[in-house]
Design a protein around this motif. Structure first.
Motif, PDB file in Angstrom:
ATOM      1  N   CYS A 232     -60.794  -4.110 -38.964  1.00 19.17           N
ATOM      2  CA  CYS A 232     -60.072  -3.619 -40.127  1.00 19.17           C
ATOM      3  C   CYS A 232     -59.642  -4.728 -40.686  1.00 19.17           C
ATOM      4  O   CYS A 232     -58.967  -5.650 -40.062  1.00 19.17           O
ATOM      5  CB  CYS A 232     -59.012  -2.408 -39.586  1.00 19.17           C
ATOM      6  N   CYS A 236     -55.487  -1.357 -44.258  1.00 17.16           N
ATOM      7  CA  CYS A 236     -55.950  -0.268 -43.370  1.00 17.16           C
ATOM      8  C   CYS A 236     -56.227   1.228 -43.613  1.00 17.16           C
ATOM      9  O   CYS A 236     -57.054   1.716 -43.159  1.00 17.16           O
ATOM     10  CB  CYS A 236     -54.795  -0.366 -42.002  1.00 17.16           C
ATOM     11  N   GLN A 240     -60.204   1.913 -42.840  1.00 16.48           N
ATOM     12  CA  GLN A 240     -60.430   2.693 -41.438  1.00 16.48           C
ATOM     13  C   GLN A 240     -59.571   3.979 -41.506  1.00 16.48           C
ATOM     14  O   GLN A 240     -58.691   4.296 -40.824  1.00 16.48           O
ATOM     15  CB  GLN A 240     -59.977   1.921 -40.266  1.00 16.48           C
ATOM     16  N   ARG A 243     -59.228   6.657 -38.794  1.00 19.04           N
ATOM     17  CA  ARG A 243     -58.225   6.249 -37.463  1.00 19.04           C
ATOM     18  C   ARG A 243     -57.006   5.978 -38.136  1.00 19.04           C
ATOM     19  O   ARG A 243     -56.013   5.964 -37.240  1.00 19.04           O
ATOM     20  CB  ARG A 243     -58.851   4.891 -37.002  1.00 19.04           C
TER      21      ARG A 243
END
Length: 260
Positions: A232, A236, A240, A243
């Protein structure tokens, strides 16, 4: 007043999260987090000056971190928000930290996503140069280069695309003024590093080539908690998103068993 949107918690919870986006973006960059957050929290999204169509322009304000922070807090006051969790991404993290440092009564704790800390000489030099000549250059081309420096490579393609679409509301005059804000932000980060904020959570991508090393240093020196996400880059919460959302909910639940 800054453009903003308030989402009341679906479950009636009274806790509030204030979301601040990054440079060139707007509150659309939280689109993957809003459905989750608004289930259990009041959520206030605020667009920074010069971001989003029809919003207050930075050129209408004193060009300073404090002036922008006071505009952010004026929106909070409008909704009688006197104490909240603040979550920012990229440039938005600077205002989370500034408000925490100078208006601490407003902040429960900060979640700093892709935090902007001190920078190397190259980035500082670019910001200084653009603060001088940024309004004399073709904005679209310059922002294209700027976004590639911050979010390079194929894995950041979606992040760049979202930010470039959002950046339509900017222009070369506002871009140049924001370079002054970045210069102030880099200097402020040196001051912030000397304070202790153990309640803060930093979430950065391991591939964030611009800011990660110094963000790790800032988290350590301020006693904050550092979470590094694999595969990543800088943004972020987009790169991702699944997650990130898992980590975000654990952080909000004060579950600190997640790996640092």
């Amino acid at each position: 007043m800054l453009h903003n949107t308030f989402y009341p918690a679906e479950d009636g919870n009274t806790e509030t999260i204030v979301l601040l986006h990054g440079f060139g973006g707007n509150s659309r960059i939280w689109k993957y987090q809003l459905p989750l957050l608004s289930k259990h929290y009041n959520v206030l999204t605020i667009d920074l000056p010069s971001h989003n169509e029809g919003n207050l322009q930075l050129s209408q304000l004193e060009v300073s971190l404090d002036a922008i922070s006071r505009e952010i807090l004026a929106v909070c006051d409008q909704y009688s928000i006197r104490h909240a969790i603040f979550m920012g991404v990229s440039l938005g993290t600077i205002f989370v930290k500034y408000i925490q440092a100078f208006y601490p009564e407003y902040v429960d704790f900060g979640i700093l996503v892709g935090a902007v800390a001190t920078v190397n000489a190259l980035l500082y030099g670019c910001a200084h140069l653009f603060s001088k000549i940024g309004d004399k250059l073709p904005f679209a081309a310059i922002y294209h280069v700027f976004s590639w420096i911050i979010m390079p490579g194929k894995r950041n393609e979606e992040s760049r695309s979202i930010f470039r679409k959002c950046a339509i509301a900017l222009n070369k005059k506002e871009f140049r003024l924001y370079m002054h804000i970045f210069n102030q932000a880099f200097r402020f980060s040196k001051v912030f590093e000397k304070e202790h904020h153990p309640e803060n959570i930093y979430i950065s991508g391991k591939l964030d080539s611009c800011f990660l090393r110094r963000t790790v240093r800032e988290a350590k020196s301020t006693c904050g908690r550092m979470i590094r996400m694999a595969s990543c880059g800088h943004v972020c919460n987009i790169v991702q998103k699944e997650r990130f959302n898992e980590l975000m909910l654990k952080v909000l639940d004060r579950d600190f068993t997640v790996p640092g």
